[in-house]
Design an enzyme around this catalytic site. Structure first.
Site, PDB file in Angstrom:
ATOM      1  N   LYS A  20       7.848  28.380 -41.547  1.00  0.00           N
ATOM      2  CA  LYS A  20       8.540  28.169 -42.617  1.00  0.00           C
ATOM      3  C   LYS A  20       8.966  29.456 -43.268  1.00  0.00           C
ATOM      4  O   LYS A  20       8.297  30.194 -43.689  1.00  0.00           O
ATOM      5  CB  LYS A  20       7.601  27.528 -43.927  1.00  0.00           C
ATOM      6  N   ARG A  26      18.319  28.070 -47.215  1.00  0.00           N
ATOM      7  CA  ARG A  26      18.622  26.876 -46.636  1.00  0.00           C
ATOM      8  C   ARG A  26      20.205  26.947 -46.315  1.00  0.00           C
ATOM      9  O   ARG A  26      20.883  27.306 -47.340  1.00  0.00           O
ATOM     10  CB  ARG A  26      18.272  25.551 -47.048  1.00  0.00           C
ATOM     11  N   ARG A  56      22.273  24.439 -50.222  1.00  0.00           N
ATOM     12  CA  ARG A  56      21.815  23.471 -50.553  1.00  0.00           C
ATOM     13  C   ARG A  56      22.422  22.561 -51.723  1.00  0.00           C
ATOM     14  O   ARG A  56      22.384  21.433 -51.687  1.00  0.00           O
ATOM     15  CB  ARG A  56      20.265  23.611 -50.954  1.00  0.00           C
ATOM     16  N   GLU A  88      17.758  28.078 -41.585  1.00  0.00           N
ATOM     17  CA  GLU A  88      17.568  28.906 -42.842  1.00  0.00           C
ATOM     18  C   GLU A  88      17.983  30.488 -42.509  1.00  0.00           C
ATOM     19  O   GLU A  88      17.960  30.909 -41.493  1.00  0.00           O
ATOM     20  CB  GLU A  88      16.117  29.239 -42.743  1.00  0.00           C
ATOM     21  N   LYS A 124       5.736  20.288 -45.718  1.00  0.00           N
ATOM     22  CA  LYS A 124       5.646  21.743 -45.540  1.00  0.00           C
ATOM     23  C   LYS A 124       4.042  22.234 -46.188  1.00  0.00           C
ATOM     24  O   LYS A 124       3.571  21.480 -46.999  1.00  0.00           O
ATOM     25  CB  LYS A 124       6.583  22.426 -46.558  1.00  0.00           C
TER      26      LYS A 124
HETATM   27  P1  AMP Z   1      10.836  24.051 -50.552  1.00  0.00           P
HETATM   28  O1  AMP Z   1      12.047  24.732 -50.646  1.00  0.00           O
HETATM   29  O2  AMP Z   1       9.335  24.854 -51.030  1.00  0.00           O
HETATM   30  O3  AMP Z   1      11.082  22.791 -51.035  1.00  0.00           O
HETATM   31  O4  AMP Z   1      10.627  23.949 -49.090  1.00  0.00           O
HETATM   32  C1  AMP Z   1      11.444  23.308 -48.257  1.00  0.00           C
HETATM   33  C2  AMP Z   1      12.568  24.752 -47.517  1.00  0.00           C
HETATM   34  O5  AMP Z   1      12.114  25.445 -46.559  1.00  0.00           O
HETATM   35  C3  AMP Z   1      13.926  24.234 -47.088  1.00  0.00           C
HETATM   36  O6  AMP Z   1      14.855  23.519 -47.905  1.00  0.00           O
HETATM   37  C4  AMP Z   1      14.267  25.089 -46.233  1.00  0.00           C
HETATM   38  O7  AMP Z   1      14.917  26.051 -47.217  1.00  0.00           O
HETATM   39  C5  AMP Z   1      13.009  26.156 -45.975  1.00  0.00           C
HETATM   40  N1  AMP Z   1      12.426  26.240 -44.486  1.00  0.00           N
HETATM   41  C6  AMP Z   1      12.133  27.375 -44.041  1.00  0.00           C
HETATM   42  N2  AMP Z   1      11.772  26.990 -42.877  1.00  0.00           N
HETATM   43  C7  AMP Z   1      12.034  25.872 -42.395  1.00  0.00           C
HETATM   44  C8  AMP Z   1      12.081  25.052 -41.209  1.00  0.00           C
HETATM   45  N3  AMP Z   1      11.488  25.720 -40.123  1.00  0.00           N
HETATM   46  N4  AMP Z   1      12.445  23.729 -41.251  1.00  0.00           N
HETATM   47  C9  AMP Z   1      13.034  23.311 -42.589  1.00  0.00           C
HETATM   48  N5  AMP Z   1      12.906  24.027 -43.706  1.00  0.00           N
HETATM   49  C10 AMP Z   1      12.757  25.181 -43.498  1.00  0.00           C
END
Ligand code: AMP
Length: 597
Positions: free
Chosen positions: A235, A240, A255, A283, A465
């Site tokens: 991650k 994004r 996004r 990303e 995640k």
């Molecule tokens: P969060 O922002 O904490 O809701 O986590 C989701 C976000 O993680 C996504 O919207 C992406 O911006 C980010 N992200 C980072 N690495 C990845 C990955 N390998 N696949 C999907 N999302 C990722």
């Protein structure tokens, strides 16, 4: 606009979803096609269709002043009304004088919105808004302002408008949802439904689609509990982005569906030479390239199927988000910035390739398509006059990290990197990968169901995640205060809230975590977007999203949510998230309950 406003009042008057969608359906059917199309956009809480870049650029303070002037109310009266309603549209409905006349048509309102968006300067925009509101009845003004502030607060989400369209014109809900997702315009969806040609909806290049979202998990066991076979990726802590590549041109969208290509002028060139038109999901991160580029090797997803093998591949690594932040929101990126903070686009998904939408294919297949797409030789591309395309093109032979490039110039270093994906079958392996991901400085892991399709805008259990923090909450700033000590004179103390249904309820207050530069920038934003100035404290437009971490949570009646956070600290600003995407009270409760165990 009168009928629309009346329908909105009726929608607000019931909590039953079926009744709400029934009212919307009846209203839409009673309108001409153009009126129904515009109304559907307004009912989704937007002034313009989702895909459009157009914004009104009228701040809350300016609206407040217009309502004050037109109503002739004292500041204290307005403040009192705002306290009661918590919404400027509702305040306008209460304090504006009744007027005789025809009222306004929705098409007229939409036309004026477009003129406002195109006007130069805040004064010209304010004059147009004032004229618009002065011609509206109080009830119309109430909803015009709600649309302008992006929130109707009548318990109607875009998903319910989709249901209403299906009810009004007789398509299936799935067809309506799909059409809306593809065209990114609920008004256009109305037109297609009316003509009975929803299935003719086509994806359009350079109109961003929704992003697939992930659900948090608390343990490695949970990470493998929802599906049989998982692809696991790091991650990355960046932003994004959805890349659209067609005819030698590439654009990036955030996004919030804003175009962000300008901030990353080195990236379009690296993508524009793809052999096929494509839409990619990934990303953008600040990237530290390996010292010796000849040492790098290419990763093809299935080839690298376990953690130990991954360690041997030297792709470089992501730098912390705070480094990337210096590159965000800039109209012009200096050469120095390009050199000092190179970025990479870590691609993990493909939505469209070679003339075909591939979102419905399972992830395992999309992964293969993506590998082939990125591994194919890049063709030379046409220059289109944007950003970095004026510059020398980077090596186009293959994946950027596959090639030794001399001299190492920052533009040439812009890379499109296939995010390595691994297969795991046990919680132990997942833990091991998690540790390796953290060693590399990444936030944690994304765990994805290999059999799942790409579902835009949905937060389901197909993507999970796994993060470092016990928990963080994404919250919306609702009020700000001046700081103390070296923070005197800047708005550095933030009160923030989470969603309880359609309402924001405060859950905490934090004042540490942001840099002085960020605080200075935010101070200006809050001054410009103050809803009510209470002297030491200002309530502000609920637009700014923060990620906050905390040590634990307590039940408390200090805040409206019934919870308080212990040692809250701001992890970072989340300019990539809209207020609607912030966390809910339910999520806060889940965290609280987990912590009790
Ligand atoms: P969060 O922002 O904490 O809701 O986590 C989701 C976000 O993680 C996504 O919207 C992406 O911006 C980010 N992200 C980072 N690495 C990845 C990955 N390998 N696949 C999907 N999302 C990722």
């Amino acid at each position: 606009m009168r009928q629309l406003a009346t329908a909105c009042e009726a929608i607000a008057g019931t909590t039953k979803k079926l009744l709400k969608t029934g009212i919307v359906a009846d209203y839409l059917k009673s309108r001409t096609t153009d009126e129904a199309a515009v109304s559907a956009v307004f009912l989704s809480g937007r002034a313009f269709p989702a895909w459009e870049e157009t914004t009104l650029q009228v701040g809350g303070r300016s609206l407040w002043q217009i309502v004050a002037a037109l109503s002739g109310s004292q500041e204290s009266q307005l403040t009192g009304a705002y306290r009661r309603h918590g919404d400027l549209g509702a305040v306008a409905g209460e304090v504006l004088p009744q007027r005789a006349g025809q009222g306004l048509g929705v098409l007229e309102v939409e036309g004026t919105f477009r003129q406002i968006a195109a006007a130069r300067g805040p004064a010209a925009r304010a004059a147009m808004v004032r004229d618009l509101i002065s011609r509206a009845t109080p009830l119309e003004a109430k909803y015009i302002i709600k649309v302008m502030t992006g929130d109707l607060r009548i318990g109607l989400k875009e998903s319910l408008v989709e249901e209403a369209i299906a009810r009004a014109y007789g398509g299936t809900l799935a067809d309506v949802q799909r059409a809306n997702m593809l065209v990114g315009d609920i008004g256009e969806t109305v037109r297609l439904a009316l003509k009975g040609i929803l299935s003719a909806a086509e994806m359009r290049m350079f109109h961003p689609l929704g992003f697939m979202l992930a659900s948090p998990i608390e343990s490695a066991e949970e990470g493998l509990s929802y599906f049989g076979e998982a692809a696991v990726e790091d991650k990355y802590d960046g932003i994004r982005a959805q890349a659209h590549v067609a005819d030698g041109e590439a654009k990036f969208f955030s996004r919030t569906r804003d175009e962000i290509t300008e901030s990353f002028p080195e990236l379009p060139d690296a993508l524009a030479g793809l052999p096929q038109d494509a839409i990619l999901d990934g990303e953008i991160v600040a990237w530290e390239y390996p010292r010796d580029l000849s040492d790098t090797r290419r990763v093809v997803d299935e080839a690298a199927s376990d953690a130990s093998e991954q360690k041997t591949v030297n792709l470089g690594r992501a730098r912390p988000f705070s480094v990337l932040q210096q590159r965000l929101g800039r109209k012009k990126v200096s050469d120095k910035m390009l050199r000092e903070i190179p970025v990479a686009f870590l691609v993990f998904d493909v939505l469209y390739a070679g003339g075909e939408l591939v979102m419905d294919r399972p992830l395992r297949e999309r992964g293969r398509i993506l590998d082939e797409l990125l591994a194919a030789p890049r063709k030379s591309f046409n220059h289109r006059g944007h950003g970095g395309s004026q510059r020398r093109s980077p090596a186009q032979g293959a994946l950027a990290f596959d090639v030794e490039r001399e001299p190492r110039d920052p533009i040439a270093e812009a890379s499109i990197i296939r995010a390595p994906a691994f297969r795991v079958s046990s919680p132990e392996e997942l833990e091991e990968l998690f540790a390796v991901a953290q060693e590399r400085g990444n936030e944690g892991l994304m765990i994805k169901d290999l059999d799942s399709s790409y579902t835009p805008g949905k937060r389901g259990k197909s993507w999970l995640k796994m993060k470092r923090e016990l928990a963080t909450l994404d919250v919306v700033v609702t009020a700000v205060e001046y700081g103390h000590g070296k923070r005197v004179g800047v708005l550095s103390d933030y009160t923030f809230a989470v969603w309880q249904a359609d309402r924001l309820v405060n859950i905490g207050k934090a004042y540490s975590g942001l840099t002085d530069d960020e605080i200075a920038e935010m101070t200006q934003w809050f001054l410009d977007h103050t809803v009510e100035d209470q002297g030491f404290r200002r309530t502000v437009e609920p637009k700014i999203v923060l990620e906050v971490a905390f040590n634990n949570m307590m039940q408390s009646d200090r805040h409206e949510s019934g919870y308080a956070l212990r040692f809250p600290r701001i992890v970072r600003l989340r300019p990539d998230k809209s207020a609607e995407e912030a966390d809910t009270l339910e999520r806060a409760r889940e965290i609280f309950e987990k912590q009790q165990k």
